[in-house]
Scaffold this active site. Structure first.
Site: not given
Length: 269
Positions: A151, A164
């Site tokens: 990501s 995350y």
């Protein structure tokens, strides 16, 4: 490394394949002539996708239902995927797409610790275990590939998505190191670092994105950019101009400054 990867007639294992980027990978790889093993928790959704892929592309599509956040499930999923590939006589697994993962939005101390630990187990430990199993098969034969889905959150600390972002930083660092370790081995490694992508991921993470926002691409566009980079032998790609700029400048900024900017962006969304 620039020669295109040999997809046709080979097998791929795609995790998190029931929706979003994982589903898009399964469809795109089948379109390139790959047989696919689809892995996720939802057996019914995977079975429907497998049937559709087989009918449309004329390839084999097998299903392995697994919760990769649970101990032992990554090893079981890999063993079952290998068995499916070998049974079809086109094995072994030639490409691993490590896509399964989830995120949470909220202040670190207010989110349940157990749920955040589950995120680490899925986003990090399962990725590590599957990549290790894949390399154990691919490196001795001198061929294969691994795509780890990270990501743009990997490139800086992200308040309100702290764990995350940390898990994706792990994926990025691991992938880059693996790529260097396997340079010249015949096994290629890519970390695909998407920006916000409208998928079922947002419902779990508690965030919302929509096309038209800076850096937002469809799952299909993310996968096509990822496969183009993989074919070109790249080790990292952040699809989309805005995401490339973000990932580049985030690495140049002091971490505290990058964290404050990320907080403002998150709050605006």
């Amino acid at each position: 490394m620039s020669r295109h990867f040999d997809y046709r007639g080979r097998w791929a294992l795609v995790t998190g394949a029931s929706m979003g980027i994982g589903e898009a990978f399964a469809r795109a790889l089948a379109g390139r002539g790959m047989h696919v093993v689809l892995c996720a928790r939802s057996a019914d959704r995977l079975a429907a996708l497998a049937g559709e892929i087989q009918a449309r592309h004329g390839v084999r599509a097998a299903v392995v239902a697994a919760d990769l956040s649970r101990p032992g499930e990554a090893a079981r999923a890999w063993a079952e995927a290998e068995a499916e590939a070998e049974a079809g006589a086109e094995g072994p697994i030639h490409l691993l797409v490590n896509n399964a993962g989830f995120g949470l939005h909220g202040r670190f101390d207010e989110l349940p610790a157990d749920r955040q630990a589950e995120m680490v187990a899925l986003n990090c430990t399962a990725v590590l275990q599957l990549a290790h199993l894949a390399l154990g098969q691919m490196r001795p034969r001198g061929s294969g590939g691994i795509i780890n889905v990270g990501s743009v959150a990997a490139f800086q600390p992200v308040p309100m998505k702290s764990v995350y972002a940390a898990t994706k930083a792990f994926v990025l660092s691991l992938s880059e190191a693996m790529a260097e370790e396997n340079r010249g081995s015949g096994v290629r490694i890519l970390c695909l670092s998407p920006g916000p992508t409208p998928t079922g991921f947002q419902a779990v993470a508690g965030t919302r994105v929509q096309l038209g926002q800076p850096g937002v691409l469809t799952a299909e566009a993310v996968v096509q950019a990822g496969l183009a980079a993989f074919d070109a032998g790249k080790t990292q790609v952040a699809p989309g101009f805005a995401n490339r700029v973000t990932s580049t400048f985030a690495r140049m900024l002091p971490m505290g400054v990058a964290a404050r900017i990320a907080r403002r962006v998150n709050d605006s969304r």
